[in-house]
Design a protein around this motif. Structure first.
Motif, PDB file in Angstrom:
ATOM      1  N   ALA A 143       3.930  -2.930  10.780  1.00 59.80           N
ATOM      2  CA  ALA A 143       3.192  -1.888  10.063  1.00 59.80           C
ATOM      3  C   ALA A 143       1.974  -1.445  10.855  1.00 59.80           C
ATOM      4  O   ALA A 143       1.646  -0.253  10.897  1.00 59.80           O
ATOM      5  CB  ALA A 143       2.773  -2.398   8.689  1.00 59.80           C
TER       6      ALA A 143
ATOM      7  N   LEU B 183       0.650  -0.190   4.967  1.00 63.15           N
ATOM      8  CA  LEU B 183       1.568   0.832   5.473  1.00 63.15           C
ATOM      9  C   LEU B 183       0.967   2.229   5.358  1.00 63.15           C
ATOM     10  O   LEU B 183       1.163   3.072   6.243  1.00 63.15           O
ATOM     11  CB  LEU B 183       2.893   0.768   4.706  1.00 63.15           C
ATOM     12  N   GLY B 184       0.217   2.480   4.287  1.00 58.84           N
ATOM     13  CA  GLY B 184      -0.346   3.804   4.068  1.00 58.84           C
ATOM     14  C   GLY B 184      -1.720   4.005   4.681  1.00 58.84           C
ATOM     15  O   GLY B 184      -2.186   5.152   4.782  1.00 58.84           O
TER      16      GLY B 184
ATOM     17  N   ASN C 211       2.065  -2.545   1.101  1.00 60.56           N
ATOM     18  CA  ASN C 211       2.183  -1.096   0.929  1.00 60.56           C
ATOM     19  C   ASN C 211       0.865  -0.390   1.239  1.00 60.56           C
ATOM     20  O   ASN C 211       0.860   0.726   1.793  1.00 60.56           O
ATOM     21  CB  ASN C 211       2.628  -0.771  -0.495  1.00 60.56           C
ATOM     22  N   HIS C 212      -0.251  -1.031   0.878  1.00 57.61           N
ATOM     23  CA  HIS C 212      -1.565  -0.476   1.195  1.00 57.61           C
ATOM     24  C   HIS C 212      -1.739  -0.367   2.704  1.00 57.61           C
ATOM     25  O   HIS C 212      -2.199   0.659   3.229  1.00 57.61           O
ATOM     26  CB  HIS C 212      -2.653  -1.359   0.587  1.00 57.61           C
TER      27      HIS C 212
ATOM     28  N   MET D  45       3.137  -7.489  -2.163  1.00 56.46           N
ATOM     29  CA  MET D  45       3.771  -6.211  -1.846  1.00 56.46           C
ATOM     30  C   MET D  45       2.769  -5.067  -1.950  1.00 56.46           C
ATOM     31  O   MET D  45       2.818  -4.115  -1.157  1.00 56.46           O
ATOM     32  CB  MET D  45       4.953  -5.962  -2.788  1.00 56.46           C
ATOM     33  N   ASP D  46       1.854  -5.151  -2.897  1.00 57.28           N
ATOM     34  CA  ASP D  46       0.825  -4.114  -3.016  1.00 57.28           C
ATOM     35  C   ASP D  46      -0.031  -4.061  -1.755  1.00 57.28           C
ATOM     36  O   ASP D  46      -0.370  -2.965  -1.277  1.00 57.28           O
ATOM     37  CB  ASP D  46      -0.060  -4.380  -4.239  1.00 57.28           C
TER      38      ASP D  46
END
Length: 210
Positions: free
Chosen positions: A64, A147-148, A144-145, A140-141
């Motif tokens: 990532a 990744l963005g 995902n954070h 997972m949060d």
């Protein structure tokens, strides 16, 4: 006994002896293989299985981060990815050679209990209380954070997550470096321990709190 009969008997005797010798050698090999598997069952196998799980998430975090542009930690992320992919290949090869499953059936650090230090016992208890069986894993949060995220935000988050991730590996690496049955596993654990401690010193400025 005729000469031809004597030769036939000799050939038959040699064939039987060779067969008995092969069977004895095969049984000896199987016994050695079983003894090796039993010897590695206490520490080597669970260490490699749990470290495979641990490394898998490090790859997720590194991939990532390594794909991002203009970030402080993208190069380190790619370095971690290359190193840990290589190590995971070694884990897989050892586990296959011992006919062991590639992953633990459940995350459980009780394999560290027999010789655990006070700090390692604290780590074991923290893992049990974590609800996941292993501390230091990103949610997972959080993944995902990451990744963005971009730029300084991505740098800060990667340092935070990878630092927590490395810190959770230290007790496992210390234990395996001392107590693994196989010398090569002990040596790899010691090498990984030095590598991750070095990376922690690099990551520390962005996230001084463990």
């Amino acid at each position: 006994m005729s000469k031809s009969s004597w030769l036939a008997a000799l050939v038959l005797g040699c064939t039987l002896a060779a067969g008995v010798g092969w069977m004895a050698a095969h049984q000896h090999y199987r016994a050695m293989q079983q003894a090796q598997k039993q010897a590695t069952a206490a520490v080597d196998i669970p260490f490699l299985q749990h470290m495979t799980v641990h490394h898998s998430q490090a790859l997720t975090l590194s991939e990532a981060m390594g794909s991002k542009q203009n970030t402080q930690w993208s190069a380190l992320a790619r370095q971690i990815e290359v190193s840990q992919r290589l190590q995971m290949g070694m884990f897989k090869a050892w586990l296959q050679s011992w006919q062991a499953e590639p992953l633990p059936r459940q995350l459980n650090m009780d394999w560290m209990t027999p010789h655990a230090t006070e700090d390692q016992l604290m780590f074991i208890n923290q893992c049990k209380a974590s609800g996941t069986g292993m501390t230091g894993l990103a949610s997972m949060d959080q993944i995902n954070h990451l990744l963005g995220a971009q730029g300084a935000e991505a740098d800060a988050l990667f340092a935070q997550l990878m630092r927590a991730h490395h810190l959770s590996a230290i007790p496992m690496l210390e234990y395996a470096a001392q107590w693994a049955h196989t010398a090569e596993v002990r040596e790899l654990a010691a090498s990984m321990l030095a590598e991750q401690r070095q990376e922690l010193t690099v990551l520390k400025p962005l996230n001084p709190q463990p």
